[in-house]
Design a protein around this motif. Structure first.
Motif, PDB file in Angstrom:
ATOM      1  N   LYS A 384       0.848  -1.201   0.000  1.00 32.49           N
ATOM      2  CA  LYS A 384       0.000   0.000   0.000  1.00 32.49           C
ATOM      3  C   LYS A 384       0.883   1.251   0.000  1.00 32.49           C
ATOM      4  CE  LYS A 384      -4.522  -0.082  -0.025  1.00 32.49           C
ATOM      5  NZ  LYS A 384      -5.322  -0.528   1.077  1.00 32.49           N
ATOM      6  N   ASP A 385       1.918   1.206   0.822  1.00 30.00           N
ATOM      7  CA  ASP A 385       2.862   2.326   0.917  1.00 30.00           C
ATOM      8  C   ASP A 385       3.495   2.586  -0.457  1.00 30.00           C
ATOM      9  OD1 ASP A 385       5.119   3.775   2.940  1.00 30.00           O
ATOM     10  OD2 ASP A 385       5.980   2.824   1.162  1.00 30.00           O
ATOM     11  N   ALA A 386       3.905   1.510  -1.133  1.00 26.50           N
ATOM     12  CA  ALA A 386       4.551   1.664  -2.445  1.00 26.50           C
ATOM     13  C   ALA A 386       3.553   2.193  -3.475  1.00 26.50           C
ATOM     14  CB  ALA A 386       5.118   0.320  -2.893  1.00 26.50           C
ATOM     15  N   TRP A 387       2.309   1.709  -3.388  1.00 24.35           N
ATOM     16  CA  TRP A 387       1.262   2.199  -4.294  1.00 24.35           C
ATOM     17  C   TRP A 387       1.080   3.711  -4.100  1.00 24.35           C
ATOM     18  CZ3 TRP A 387      -3.169   4.738  -2.791  1.00 24.35           C
ATOM     19  CH2 TRP A 387      -4.067   5.055  -3.816  1.00 24.35           C
ATOM     20  N   ALA A 388       0.979   4.119  -2.845  1.00 26.59           N
ATOM     21  CA  ALA A 388       0.735   5.545  -2.549  1.00 26.59           C
ATOM     22  C   ALA A 388       1.898   6.408  -3.040  1.00 26.59           C
ATOM     23  CB  ALA A 388       0.522   5.740  -1.054  1.00 26.59           C
TER      24      ALA A 388
END
Ligand code: NAD
Ligand code: MG
Length: 399
Positions: A384-388
């Motif tokens: 999720k962090d990488a997506w954001a």
């Protein structure tokens, strides 16, 4: 008993203050490991001084330069690289205390490793709790680890909560109401811009933003303080550290930074911790492990302070605080996404790619695009962090 400490983020502002305290208390602390990112010369000097068993850097080339330097200085400290190295020194059997002072979500895995290994964690890296608060506190509880808050506000709260609740850093499972607590009030300096003409906020330069009126800190947290994102991250941090419900948490601007935070009890009492704004106080309070130790901090002089004043934070002026408060209430992965987008936006602002007011815009637009699924483990959260981060990068080019 002498404590054996790994200091993660040793080259930063919290690292400096921690090492200052280690120098003042050589009989109480021995350095097992130090970590940094790219500043290998500074690490080399620290290795010469503290002779740690390990030093960790994040990149192979930096490691090579540091190794050569250590060899030339005949220092036997071993160089480790990357997140794996950080996790190894956070969890090593010899280590009793871990100072988690890396900035950003980059500090998450090593803080988790320390928790899994049941260490006493002096937690400066608030992003760990913002990104993975529930999972981190579960890991602390399941492995009998302890978390002592370094962040000055949370350290203040910790000092004025009932000892029966804080239990030397064990994860809090009881509810605050059962101890007669109505709420936790975090104080905020308001940063350099809380009274600035709103219309001119988009012209703020990085140089102005990192010049904090009361505290000397790393660049990222200084920008977060100026946007009040920092206070938003701290409300989320407090939610997990103190097992607080979102409605029990509030923030008040207190420009003198003398009261470091407060707890309101149902009998009308409000307990506060006060002091000169210097991070060595909360770090010493943590490092003392229940004892008060000397910190080198200037005594608070009430006559010089003169006045303590308070004001309500203006959410129109500080949209980052509004976004963080919304993420706190909605929960799930929203704080993780908020944090990642903010890290990208702040870095872009520091590189003068976007304006100060664009920071909130970028964060808001990333939050609007997130799906509402909730990550059940750290790997999912890191995705999720990488997506954001990816979405924030895309948005950067459009603001
Ligand atoms: P800083 O920028 O001065 O230092 C950050 C440290 O992290 C440095 O040692 C740096 O080498 C390391 N680092 C940076 N990026 C890294 C990466 N990708 N991987 C591994 N290591 C990396 O920051 P700081 O002000 O010392 O803040 C550290 C943490 O403490 C932050 O989470 C901040 O929010 C928190 N904190 C700081 C203060 C303060 O007064 N400085 C107060 C409260 C909380
Ligand atoms: Mg703080």
């Amino acid at each position: 008993m002498k404590q054996i400490i790994s200091i993660l983020g040793a080259t930063g502002s919290i690292g400096d203050s921690t090492l200052d305290l280690v120098r003042r208390h050589p009989n109480q602390y021995e350095v097992f490991a130090l970590s940094g990112n790219t500043q290998w010369q500074k690490l080399l000097q620290l290795c010469i001084e503290f002779q740690p068993r390990y030093v960790v850097v994040m990149d192979g080339d930096v490691a090579l330069q540091l190794e050569q330097g250590l060899q030339a200085a005949s220092v036997t400290t071993e160089v480790l690289v990357g997140q794996e190295g950080l996790c190894a020194v956070a969890a090593a059997t010899e280590v009793t205390v871990v100072m988690a002072a890396i900035v950003g979500a980059a500090g998450l895995l090593s803080a988790m490793a320390a928790a899994k290994a049941g260490k006493t964690i002096l937690l400066a890296n608030k992003e760990t709790l913002v990104v993975a608060g529930a999972l981190f506190m579960d890991t602390v509880r399941e492995n009998g680890a302890r978390v002592l808050p370094v962040d000055s506000e949370h350290n203040a709260v910790y000092q004025v909560l009932p000892e029966a609740l804080t239990q030397q850093g064990q994860a809090i499972t009881q509810s605050l109401e059962d101890f007669g607590i109505q709420g936790i009030i975090l104080t905020a300096s308001g940063g350099p811009f809380w009274q600035r003409d709103i219309a001119s906020m988009s012209n703020i330069t990085p140089q102005e933003a990192v010049k904090h009126p009361n505290w000397s800190m790393g660049q990222k947290i200084s920008v977060d303080s100026a946007s009040m994102m920092n206070k938003g991250l701290e409300l989320i941090e407090a939610r997990w550290l103190f097992n607080a419900k979102p409605h029990q948490l509030s923030a008040v601007i207190h420009p003198q930074s003398v009261i470091h935070s407060m707890v309101r009890y149902q009998d009308g009492s409000v307990l506060a911790q006060l002091g000169t704004p210097d991070m060595r106080t909360p770090i010493a309070q943590c490092m003392g492990l229940g004892q008060r130790i000397e910190s080198g901090v200037k005594p608070l002089d009430f006559m010089t302070v003169g006045q303590l004043t308070f004001a309500e934070p203006d959410l129109n002026r500080f949209p980052c605080l509004r976004l963080a408060m919304a993420a706190l209430s909605s929960g799930g992965d929203a704080p993780c996404v908020l944090n990642a987008a903010n890290e990208i936006a702040v870095a872009a602002f520091l590189q003068q790619k976007i304006s100060f007011t664009d920071i909130a815009q970028v964060v808001e637009r990333v939050l609007e695009q997130m799906d509402i699924s909730i990550s059940g483990d750290v790997d999912a959260l890191l995705m999720k962090d990488a997506w954001a981060r990816r979405v924030a990068q895309e948005i950067l080019s459009t603001v």
